[in-house]
Design a protein around this motif. Sequence first.
Motif, PDB file in Angstrom:
ATOM      1  N   GLY A  99       0.785  -1.224   0.000  1.00 29.81           N
ATOM      2  CA  GLY A  99       0.000   0.000   0.000  1.00 29.81           C
ATOM      3  C   GLY A  99       0.819   1.277   0.000  1.00 29.81           C
ATOM      4  N   LEU A 100       2.100   1.200  -0.313  1.00 27.90           N
ATOM      5  CA  LEU A 100       2.906   2.426  -0.350  1.00 27.90           C
ATOM      6  C   LEU A 100       2.912   3.004  -1.767  1.00 27.90           C
ATOM      7  CD1 LEU A 100       5.919   1.512   1.923  1.00 27.90           C
ATOM      8  CD2 LEU A 100       3.751   2.584   2.508  1.00 27.90           C
ATOM      9  N   ALA A 101       3.188   4.298  -1.834  1.00 23.11           N
ATOM     10  CA  ALA A 101       3.112   4.992  -3.112  1.00 23.11           C
ATOM     11  C   ALA A 101       4.433   5.672  -3.441  1.00 23.11           C
ATOM     12  CB  ALA A 101       2.009   6.043  -3.066  1.00 23.11           C
ATOM     13  N   GLY A 102       4.598   5.977  -4.707  1.00 23.03           N
ATOM     14  CA  GLY A 102       5.659   6.875  -5.153  1.00 23.03           C
ATOM     15  C   GLY A 102       7.045   6.459  -4.685  1.00 23.03           C
ATOM     16  N   ARG A 103       7.787   7.479  -4.217  1.00 15.95           N
ATOM     17  CA  ARG A 103       9.165   7.229  -3.792  1.00 15.95           C
ATOM     18  C   ARG A 103       9.247   6.156  -2.731  1.00 15.95           C
ATOM     19  NH1 ARG A 103      11.276  13.454  -3.263  1.00 15.95           N
ATOM     20  NH2 ARG A 103       9.655  14.050  -4.718  1.00 15.95           N
ATOM     21  N   ALA A 104       8.267   6.140  -1.826  1.00 13.89           N
ATOM     22  CA  ALA A 104       8.306   5.162  -0.746  1.00 13.89           C
ATOM     23  C   ALA A 104       8.232   3.749  -1.309  1.00 13.89           C
ATOM     24  CB  ALA A 104       7.160   5.409   0.224  1.00 13.89           C
ATOM     25  N   PRO A 160       4.794   0.592 -13.689  1.00 13.28           N
ATOM     26  CA  PRO A 160       5.258   1.809 -14.381  1.00 13.28           C
ATOM     27  C   PRO A 160       4.432   3.060 -14.048  1.00 13.28           C
ATOM     28  CG  PRO A 160       5.359  -0.063 -15.863  1.00 13.28           C
ATOM     29  CD  PRO A 160       4.701  -0.560 -14.605  1.00 13.28           C
ATOM     30  N   PRO A 161       3.083   2.985 -14.019  1.00 13.34           N
ATOM     31  CA  PRO A 161       2.351   4.233 -13.710  1.00 13.34           C
ATOM     32  C   PRO A 161       2.666   4.766 -12.310  1.00 13.34           C
ATOM     33  CG  PRO A 161       0.865   2.574 -14.613  1.00 13.34           C
ATOM     34  CD  PRO A 161       2.155   1.876 -14.337  1.00 13.34           C
ATOM     35  N   GLN A 162       3.080   3.856 -11.401  1.00 12.31           N
ATOM     36  CA  GLN A 162       3.425   4.325 -10.048  1.00 12.31           C
ATOM     37  C   GLN A 162       4.582   5.303 -10.070  1.00 12.31           C
ATOM     38  OE1 GLN A 162       4.044   0.822  -7.607  1.00 12.31           O
ATOM     39  NE2 GLN A 162       2.499   1.575  -6.201  1.00 12.31           N
ATOM     40  N   LEU A 163       5.417   5.203 -11.092  1.00 15.72           N
ATOM     41  CA  LEU A 163       6.574   6.104 -11.150  1.00 15.72           C
ATOM     42  C   LEU A 163       6.138   7.557 -11.301  1.00 15.72           C
ATOM     43  CD1 LEU A 163       9.140   4.123 -13.305  1.00 15.72           C
ATOM     44  CD2 LEU A 163       8.974   4.298 -10.829  1.00 15.72           C
ATOM     45  N   ASP A 171      16.997  10.630  -7.118  1.00 14.10           N
ATOM     46  CA  ASP A 171      16.572   9.644  -6.140  1.00 14.10           C
ATOM     47  C   ASP A 171      17.410   8.395  -6.390  1.00 14.10           C
ATOM     48  OD1 ASP A 171      15.287   7.386  -5.046  1.00 14.10           O
ATOM     49  OD2 ASP A 171      13.403   8.510  -4.908  1.00 14.10           O
ATOM     50  N   ARG A 172      18.328   8.118  -5.457  1.00 11.11           N
ATOM     51  CA  ARG A 172      19.275   7.034  -5.748  1.00 11.11           C
ATOM     52  C   ARG A 172      18.575   5.678  -5.785  1.00 11.11           C
ATOM     53  NH1 ARG A 172      21.259   4.668  -0.944  1.00 11.11           N
ATOM     54  NH2 ARG A 172      20.441   5.792   0.862  1.00 11.11           N
ATOM     55  N   HIS A 173      17.483   5.539  -5.004  1.00 14.28           N
ATOM     56  CA  HIS A 173      16.769   4.261  -5.050  1.00 14.28           C
ATOM     57  C   HIS A 173      16.121   4.039  -6.412  1.00 14.28           C
ATOM     58  CE1 HIS A 173      17.018   5.174  -0.702  1.00 14.28           C
ATOM     59  NE2 HIS A 173      17.300   3.892  -0.642  1.00 14.28           N
ATOM     60  N   LEU A 174      15.558   5.115  -6.944  1.00  9.58           N
ATOM     61  CA  LEU A 174      14.938   5.010  -8.261  1.00  9.58           C
ATOM     62  C   LEU A 174      15.985   4.664  -9.315  1.00  9.58           C
ATOM     63  CD1 LEU A 174      12.486   5.291 -10.080  1.00  9.58           C
ATOM     64  CD2 LEU A 174      12.937   7.739 -10.229  1.00  9.58           C
ATOM     65  N   HIS A 175      17.164   5.319  -9.205  1.00  8.61           N
ATOM     66  CA  HIS A 175      18.216   5.026 -10.178  1.00  8.61           C
ATOM     67  C   HIS A 175      18.628   3.566 -10.128  1.00  8.61           C
ATOM     68  CE1 HIS A 175      18.959   8.808 -12.057  1.00  8.61           C
ATOM     69  NE2 HIS A 175      18.883   9.414 -10.875  1.00  8.61           N
ATOM     70  N   ARG A 176      18.739   3.051  -8.925  1.00  8.77           N
ATOM     71  CA  ARG A 176      19.155   1.646  -8.817  1.00  8.77           C
ATOM     72  C   ARG A 176      18.091   0.732  -9.413  1.00  8.77           C
ATOM     73  NH1 ARG A 176      20.713  -0.340  -3.407  1.00  8.77           N
ATOM     74  NH2 ARG A 176      21.525  -2.050  -4.651  1.00  8.77           N
ATOM     75  N   LEU A 177      16.821   1.010  -9.085  1.00 12.63           N
ATOM     76  CA  LEU A 177      15.749   0.165  -9.614  1.00 12.63           C
ATOM     77  C   LEU A 177      15.766   0.185 -11.142  1.00 12.63           C
ATOM     78  CD1 LEU A 177      13.212  -1.488  -8.426  1.00 12.63           C
ATOM     79  CD2 LEU A 177      11.886   0.416  -9.330  1.00 12.63           C
ATOM     80  N   GLU A 199       9.222   5.352 -17.112  1.00 13.65           N
ATOM     81  CA  GLU A 199       8.132   4.376 -17.200  1.00 13.65           C
ATOM     82  C   GLU A 199       8.418   3.331 -18.271  1.00 13.65           C
ATOM     83  OE1 GLU A 199       3.984   5.809 -17.132  1.00 13.65           O
ATOM     84  OE2 GLU A 199       4.780   7.638 -16.257  1.00 13.65           O
ATOM     85  N   GLU A 200       9.008   3.769 -19.404  1.00 11.03           N
ATOM     86  CA  GLU A 200       9.329   2.828 -20.480  1.00 11.03           C
ATOM     87  C   GLU A 200      10.375   1.817 -20.026  1.00 11.03           C
ATOM     88  OE1 GLU A 200       8.576   5.984 -24.129  1.00 11.03           O
ATOM     89  OE2 GLU A 200      10.580   5.128 -23.858  1.00 11.03           O
TER      90      GLU A 200
END
Lengths: 538, 207
Positions: A328-333, A358-361, A503-509, A526-527
Motif C-alpha cells: 500500500g505504499l506509493a511513489g518514492r516510498a 510503471p504508472p506508479q513512477l 533519487d538514488r533508489h529510483l536510479h538503482r531500480l 516508465e518505459e
Amino acid sequence: MTWIHPIHAGLTEPASVLGSKGYGLVVLRRLGLPVPPGFIIGTGACRAFLRDGRLPDGLDAELAAAVSGLETATERRLGGPERPLVVSVRSGGGVSMPGMMSTVLNVGLTAGATAALAAETGDRHFALDSRFRFLSGFAAAVLGVPPDILDAARQVAGSDGESGLADAIRAVEELVHRRSGAPVPDDPVRQVELAVRAVFASWDTPRATTYRTLHDIPHDLGTAVTVQAMVFGNRDDRSGSGVAFSRDPNTGERAPFGEVLFGRQGEDVVSGTSLTRPLPELAGREPQVWAGLPAALDRLERHYRDACHVEFTFEAGELWLLQVRPGGLAGRAAVRVAVDLADEGLISRREALLRVTPPQLRHVRTPRMGTAEPGDVLTRGLGACPGVATGRVATTADRAVRMAAGGPVILVRPHTSPLDMHGLAAAAGVVTARGGPVSHAAVVARAMGKPAVVGAADLTVDVAAARVSAGGRTIAEGTLITIDGTGGQVVLGDHPAVPAAPDRHLHRLLDWADEVSGGGSHRDQEERLAAAHAALAG
Amino acid sequence: MTSANLLALHALRCIGFAALSRVSEATGLSEADTESELIDLAAAGLVQYVPGDFGAWGLTEAGRAADAERISGELDTAGTRPVVAKAYDAFLVLNPELLDLCTAWQMRPVGGVPTWNDHTDSAYDSRVLDRFADLDQRLQDACAELWAAMLRFGRYRLRLTDALTRARAGALDYVTDNMSSYHIVWFQLHEDLLATLGIPRPDPGHR
C-alpha cells in the motif's frame, strides 16, 4: 454447515471466506502476536443473508456457541452483572473496501453491563464513554442515522465530564427512539445479532455498490464479520490506539512511523477527528508497548516479505493488534521499499522490479516538501490534493482575496462552505481542520488544482483574532507557511518543493530494469520499467 | 412564493461571493432583474459590490442576519419546515455518496494508489457518470416533495439536471470543475438546507 470459525493459529479457511481482515488476524495469531480472542462469521453467511433476506438456518445456534466459547476464553459473560463481555463486530470482505461497510464497537453494553463495567473497573466515566460509543455506533450502523445528525445530538450534550456523557447518552437514546420508534435493545444477544445483520446489509448499500462498480470488484462476494472481545483504548491513561508502519509511508525509510491517540478507541484515529501524536511518543509513556510494535512489524515483514502496517490498541499498558495490511505504499516510498527489501535479501531484484508498476513512477515525480526541522512543523492533516504551496496564512475567504494581491496566501479554515469559494480561488493552497480526503473542500481543491491538507484535527482557527493555533503554538494571520498536499504536513516558513530527482533508489531500480531488459537508459523511466516487466513476463 | 428580493439575497447566502451572471443563474431571474434586486439590497446595506478584475457581489454581516430572519420567517409562514427537514435528512444519507463519486471522478487508484484521473479511459468515466445518474435519480425522488413545496428549491433540480446532462454530453468540467458543475450545485444545495433550517456547520473539535 459451518458458518462460524473461531480465530486460532490452525484455521485454514482462505481470505475469500474469512475476509482479508479476518485472515490477517489468523496470520497474526500464527506468528504468536497478541490478538484479542474472537470468531469470524464467513462470507457464505452474508451471501445467504443477502439472498434470502434472513440469517441462514443454523447460524443462531452457531452464534450462541461461539459467544459461549468467547465467554469461556475471556472468563466473562455477555451482559453479565460482573465482568461483562463486550465485543467488537467488524466488517471485512476478501477484497478491501476501506470505510464502505459498517462496524459496531462496544456491543453488549446494555445499561446493566455498563453499570457492571463501571463497578469492575471503578471507573464510571470510562464505562459511560464506552456505552456512548456503542449507542452512536449502533445508531449509525443499524439504524442508518447520518453522522451529522449524531454530531448535532452529542454537541447538545456539551461537556466531557460524567454528567455530560450521561446527557449525551440520553440524547442519542432519544434520537434512536424518535427515529426508529423503539429504543436500542437492552438484550445483549439481540444487540450482537442486529450488529451482525447490519454488517451483512452494509455490503449492499449504494456506497458499497458504487465502490465495487468503480473498482471492478464482483458484487456477489459478501463480507465476513469478525467478532472479538473488545480491548479498550479508552480504558485509562495507560491505554490508547494507533496505527504503526514498518517503514515511513512518505519516504520508505525503515524507521518507526505512525500515530497514536492516548485514552481513545481506534475509530478516533481513523476518523481524523482527534489529535493524534507521533508514534515515538509511546517510547516515553508506554515503553513496553513501544518495544512490542517494531518486534511485531519485523516479524510481519518477514512473513509478508513487504512493508506492513498494523492497527493497534493498548489497554492498561498491554498491546493488542487488531489489523494488519501489507504493501500500500506509493511513489518514492514504494520504490525505496522495493530496493531496500531486495538489498535486505527478503525479495529478489526481479521481484523488486515487479513490485513497482510503471504508472506508479508518476507519483515519484509529484513534488514533495523538503525535510523540515521538527520544530518547524505546525501540524499535520491528511493530504487531499497533491502538491506543495507556500504562502501567508489567511483565516477568511475575504482576507485571502485581499491579501492575495500582495503575494501567495494559504487559506486556513475550520471547514469550507460555498461561501469560501472565492477565497479558495485566490489562495495558493488550503488547510482545513475538519473533513477528510472525501469532503467538499477536498473535491473543490482538486477541481482547482490547489494543494490541500484537510482534517488537521488539532488546528483551531480564531477568525475574530485573526490567528490559528496548533500543537501548542499560535501564529498570526500573515505568517508564512508551507503545506504538502501529499503527506499532509503544515510547516512554518518557506520550504520549497524538492525537485523529484535525484533519487538514488529510483536510479538503482531502473539500472536493474535495464539489466533485465537489455535496454539503455535514454528512454523515459516508465518505459524502462515497462520493458523490464515485459522481459520478466516473457 | 419567495420574493425576487429575498431570492437574490438568499442566493448570495448560499453561493458566496459571485458575479452577476452566477447570481442570476442561481435565482433563475434575468440578469437585469437580478441586478435591480441587488442594487436595492445594496441600498439597504445588506449586500455590497466589490469592484475589480473579479468584481462580484457579496453579503454584508447585516445581510446575513437579515437573510436568516427572512428565510426562517418564510418557512414558518408557509409551514414548510417539516418538508425541508425531511429532505435534509435524506440529503445527508446521499451526501457521502456524492463525495465518493466526485473523488472517484478526480482520482483513481493505480496499483492501489490514488492517481489523478486523466479521463483517457472513457469506459471508467462513463461508469462513474452512470453512478452519478443513479444517485441523481435517488436525490430527485427524495426531494420531490421539497421541489414541489418550495419553488426556490426546485431550481436546484433544474441546475443539477443541467450539469449532469452537459457532463454526459461530453462537457466533463460539469462534473466537478466549473462553477455550474454538479458538485458545486450540490454543495450549494447542502449550504441552502443548512441555512434554511438554521443549522450551523458542525464545528471542528472534540466531544
